[in-house]
Design a protein around this motif. Structure first.
Motif, PDB file in Angstrom:
ATOM      1  N   TRP A 170      14.248  32.663  50.559  1.00 48.03           N
ATOM      2  CA  TRP A 170      13.435  31.537  51.026  1.00 48.03           C
ATOM      3  C   TRP A 170      13.923  30.933  52.340  1.00 48.03           C
ATOM      4  N   ARG A 171      14.871  31.581  52.992  1.00 47.81           N
ATOM      5  CA  ARG A 171      15.477  31.004  54.193  1.00 47.81           C
ATOM      6  C   ARG A 171      15.861  32.148  55.143  1.00 47.81           C
ATOM      7  N   ALA A 172      15.501  31.990  56.438  1.00 52.41           N
ATOM      8  CA  ALA A 172      15.808  33.037  57.412  1.00 52.41           C
ATOM      9  C   ALA A 172      15.923  32.443  58.809  1.00 52.41           C
ATOM     10  N   THR A 173      16.710  33.134  59.636  1.00 50.47           N
ATOM     11  CA  THR A 173      16.739  32.855  61.065  1.00 50.47           C
ATOM     12  C   THR A 173      15.846  33.871  61.757  1.00 50.47           C
ATOM     13  N   VAL A 174      14.909  33.380  62.538  1.00 49.60           N
ATOM     14  CA  VAL A 174      13.861  34.207  63.130  1.00 49.60           C
ATOM     15  C   VAL A 174      13.984  34.152  64.654  1.00 49.60           C
ATOM     16  N   ARG A 175      14.006  35.304  65.307  1.00 52.57           N
ATOM     17  CA  ARG A 175      13.984  35.365  66.764  1.00 52.57           C
ATOM     18  C   ARG A 175      12.536  35.557  67.207  1.00 52.57           C
ATOM     19  N   VAL A 176      12.060  34.579  67.976  1.00 47.81           N
ATOM     20  CA  VAL A 176      10.657  34.558  68.393  1.00 47.81           C
ATOM     21  C   VAL A 176      10.585  34.758  69.900  1.00 47.81           C
ATOM     22  N   GLN A 177       9.823  35.735  70.323  1.00 51.32           N
ATOM     23  CA  GLN A 177       9.635  36.001  71.740  1.00 51.32           C
ATOM     24  C   GLN A 177       8.581  35.057  72.308  1.00 51.32           C
ATOM     25  N   TYR A 178       9.005  34.179  73.218  1.00 51.94           N
ATOM     26  CA  TYR A 178       8.076  33.412  74.044  1.00 51.94           C
ATOM     27  C   TYR A 178       7.881  34.191  75.349  1.00 51.94           C
ATOM     28  N   GLU A 179       6.975  33.747  76.178  1.00 50.27           N
ATOM     29  CA  GLU A 179       6.709  34.475  77.418  1.00 50.27           C
ATOM     30  C   GLU A 179       7.933  34.524  78.324  1.00 50.27           C
ATOM     31  N   LYS A 180       8.734  33.449  78.340  1.00 50.99           N
ATOM     32  CA  LYS A 180       9.846  33.370  79.282  1.00 50.99           C
ATOM     33  C   LYS A 180      11.219  33.388  78.613  1.00 50.99           C
ATOM     34  N   ALA A 181      11.290  33.325  77.308  1.00 50.28           N
ATOM     35  CA  ALA A 181      12.584  33.231  76.636  1.00 50.28           C
ATOM     36  C   ALA A 181      12.424  33.633  75.181  1.00 50.28           C
ATOM     37  N   VAL A 182      13.548  33.711  74.484  1.00 47.04           N
ATOM     38  CA  VAL A 182      13.550  34.026  73.060  1.00 47.04           C
ATOM     39  C   VAL A 182      14.108  32.833  72.303  1.00 47.04           C
ATOM     40  N   ALA A 183      13.379  32.342  71.301  1.00 48.61           N
ATOM     41  CA  ALA A 183      13.805  31.198  70.497  1.00 48.61           C
ATOM     42  C   ALA A 183      14.477  31.677  69.213  1.00 48.61           C
ATOM     43  N   ASN A 184      15.519  30.971  68.826  1.00 49.24           N
ATOM     44  CA  ASN A 184      16.135  31.181  67.521  1.00 49.24           C
ATOM     45  C   ASN A 184      15.650  30.079  66.592  1.00 49.24           C
ATOM     46  N   VAL A 185      14.920  30.440  65.550  1.00 49.05           N
ATOM     47  CA  VAL A 185      14.231  29.481  64.691  1.00 49.05           C
ATOM     48  C   VAL A 185      14.721  29.637  63.253  1.00 49.05           C
TER      49      VAL A 185
ATOM     50  N   ARG B  60       5.461  26.012  50.259  1.00 49.41           N
ATOM     51  CA  ARG B  60       5.243  25.578  51.640  1.00 49.41           C
ATOM     52  C   ARG B  60       6.577  25.378  52.355  1.00 49.41           C
ATOM     53  N   VAL B  61       6.517  25.286  53.673  1.00 43.18           N
ATOM     54  CA  VAL B  61       7.723  25.191  54.499  1.00 43.18           C
ATOM     55  C   VAL B  61       8.238  23.753  54.525  1.00 43.18           C
ATOM     56  N   GLY B  62       9.517  23.609  54.181  1.00 46.72           N
ATOM     57  CA  GLY B  62      10.146  22.286  54.212  1.00 46.72           C
ATOM     58  C   GLY B  62      11.126  22.122  55.348  1.00 46.72           C
ATOM     59  N   GLY B  63      11.432  23.207  56.051  1.00 48.04           N
ATOM     60  CA  GLY B  63      12.384  23.119  57.156  1.00 48.04           C
ATOM     61  C   GLY B  63      12.005  24.030  58.292  1.00 48.04           C
ATOM     62  N   LEU B  64      11.956  23.468  59.498  1.00 46.34           N
ATOM     63  CA  LEU B  64      11.674  24.235  60.706  1.00 46.34           C
ATOM     64  C   LEU B  64      12.586  23.708  61.800  1.00 46.34           C
ATOM     65  N   LEU B  65      13.485  24.543  62.275  1.00 43.12           N
ATOM     66  CA  LEU B  65      14.488  24.110  63.241  1.00 43.12           C
ATOM     67  C   LEU B  65      14.585  25.127  64.361  1.00 43.12           C
ATOM     68  N   VAL B  66      14.264  24.709  65.581  1.00 44.34           N
ATOM     69  CA  VAL B  66      14.477  25.561  66.737  1.00 44.34           C
ATOM     70  C   VAL B  66      15.894  25.302  67.223  1.00 44.34           C
ATOM     71  N   ARG B  67      16.749  26.306  67.056  1.00 49.61           N
ATOM     72  CA  ARG B  67      18.173  26.126  67.341  1.00 49.61           C
ATOM     73  C   ARG B  67      18.513  26.325  68.811  1.00 49.61           C
ATOM     74  N   GLY B  68      17.568  26.765  69.592  1.00 45.67           N
ATOM     75  CA  GLY B  68      17.816  26.971  71.012  1.00 45.67           C
ATOM     76  C   GLY B  68      17.090  28.195  71.518  1.00 45.67           C
ATOM     77  N   PHE B  69      17.131  28.354  72.840  1.00 47.88           N
ATOM     78  CA  PHE B  69      16.445  29.467  73.483  1.00 47.88           C
ATOM     79  C   PHE B  69      17.437  30.364  74.198  1.00 47.88           C
ATOM     80  N   GLU B  70      17.180  31.655  74.131  1.00 46.01           N
ATOM     81  CA  GLU B  70      17.915  32.618  74.930  1.00 46.01           C
ATOM     82  C   GLU B  70      17.136  32.842  76.223  1.00 46.01           C
ATOM     83  N   SER B  71      17.802  32.641  77.340  1.00 41.82           N
ATOM     84  CA  SER B  71      17.148  32.847  78.623  1.00 41.82           C
ATOM     85  C   SER B  71      16.725  34.305  78.784  1.00 41.82           C
TER      86      SER B  71
END
Length: 437
Positions: A95-110, A121-132
């Motif tokens: 029920w819990r994962a770290t997800v790498r999401v590709q944005y157009e200009k960077a990669v988010a760790n979510v 349903r989702v009880g936690g959503l945390l964007v931990r930062g972006f990889e340039s």
């Protein structure tokens, strides 16, 4: 009104309401099918759409209304482009994962956490930062130069002599640095403990005086706190109450005396050396800054020790902070150049070697300030940063795996608008990653 601590993670949504510890088994964890469905719907949510009511728990919705979430996702899109696809998923529990999401200009760790109870349903959503997305140091430097406002940075190698500047832009220009000023207070504590004037176990007794926000703001009079704890809170989470207690306990005059010792080129600009509550009052009490700024140093000290000290915090207007409007960041702040901060970190490195420096290095390294991927490039990282509307600084003291030492530091000031903290943090992180030998 506060100076924002720069952490490795940038919280944009409520923390998880239901989390379980990761299992000890070595076998890969598989997502529950219901969690996979939440993963599949993540991109529309990060794009500002999706089924908000059906996706998030009632507790999440109470903490983060749909309009707030949409404002945050719009801000992320403005700085990083649209979210495009999920690159990878690191499942911690079903029920819990770290997800790498590709944005157009960077990669988010979510970080994504769903409720194990139906309807999941989702009880936690945390964007931990972006990889340039930048792949080389020249590309990072070009990205710094393209930011609006004014940016300065320095990448330096440390050794037995003066620091060697490897890369830099406006490296000798003073910038507002936010809470990175707290490194000077830490340096005075290191000097005092090294000299035997203090110990890390020395206790400070709270006198019940007014403090800015932080862990100690509501502690009762007579509470006793060790210097080690105050320093750790000041550096790791940028606690403003701990900062003002330490500044008072160590003495403003002694902290000011450290500035030329550390190699700060223009220490007079930071005298009197302000506490955080003093700065908040000067910025937030009508007419006070207009009377303070024209005074000479003696006049400013008199005003701080008299009228400013007696002003109750309730009179502070926090509008500029809550609305993210730059407020006198070119005149009322703490100012150091990138090269000043290189020299500050070099002094701390030199004066925390061996057993005597163990406590100080622990304090500096609690919050490394960068992502796990960047941390993996270095043997040890010390960090302090700071921000307020229109201001951001990140300063890293880095030991390579071969034992060599480096500093990566950058400041961004914009008199017109708040800076994009996520974008700047991703660039500093990338600069640190690419600087590793």
């Amino acid at each position: 009104m506060r100076l924002l601590p720069l952490l490795a993670a940038f919280l944009i949504a409520a923390p998880a309401t239901a989390q379980t510890a990761a299992p000890a088994a070595a076998q890969p964890v598989q997502p529950d099918p219901a969690f996979q469905a939440r993963l599949d719907a993540l991109i529309p949510i990060l794009s500002g759409g999706g089924d908000y009511a059906g996706y998030f728990t009632p507790a999440f919705q109470a903490q983060v209304p749909q309009a707030t979430l949409q404002a945050v996702t719009a801000q992320l899109i403005a700085g990083n482009g649209k979210p495009m696809q999920i690159l990878s998923v690191s499942q911690e529990t079903p029920w819990r994962a770290t997800v790498r999401v590709q944005y157009e200009k960077a990669v988010a760790n979510v970080l994504l956490v769903a409720d194990p109870a139906a309807p999941h349903r989702v009880g936690g959503l945390l964007v931990r930062g972006f990889e340039s997305a930048e792949k080389t140091l020249p590309a990072v430097e070009s990205a710094f130069a393209a930011l609006p406002g004014d940016v300065g940075y320095a990448i330096a190698r440390l050794g037995s002599g003066a620091p060697q500047l490897l890369k830099g832009r406006n490296a000798d220009k003073p910038y507002a640095i936010g809470s990175a000023f707290k490194l000077v207070i830490l340096a005075e504590l290191v000097r005092a403990t090294n000299a035997g004037e203090r110990t890390w176990d020395d206790l400070v007794t709270l006198d019940g005086g007014t403090l800015p926000g932080g862990v100690y703001a509501r502690k009762p009079r007579g509470t006793r706190v060790p210097l080690r704890e105050l320093a750790t809170q000041m550096i790791s989470i940028s606690d403003n109450s701990a900062t003002d207690i330490l500044l008072h306990a160590l003495g403003r005059a002694k902290v000011e005396a450290m500035m030329p010792v550390l190699g700060i080129a223009d220490p007079a600009r930071n005298r009197p050396f302000l506490g955080t509550m003093e700065l908040f009052k000067l910025k937030g009490v009508a007419g006070l800054a207009e009377r303070y700024l024209p005074l000479d140093e003696a006049g400013r000290r008199k005003l701080l020790d008299g009228e400013v000290a007696g002003i109750p915090p309730i009179l502070i207007n926090a509008t500029s902070f809550t609305q993210k409007i730059p407020n006198r960041i070119d005149t009322l702040e703490w100012f150091e150049s990138p090269n000043d901060l290189v020299r500050v970190m070099d002094w701390l490195r030199r004066n925390t070697e061996g057993m005597a420096g163990i406590e100080a290095r622990k304090v500096l390294s609690v919050n490394p300030g960068v992502s796990p991927d960047v941390r993996g490039k270095w043997q040890w990282i010390g960090y302090k940063g700071g921000s307020e509307p229109g201001v951001m600084n990140m300063t890293l003291l880095l030991q390579a795996r071969n034992g060599d030492w480096y500093v990566v530091t950058g400041s961004w000031n914009d008199l017109q608008k708040a800076v994009d903290e996520g974008r700047f943090a991703s660039l500093i992180g990338k600069a640190a990653e690419l600087s590793a030998p």
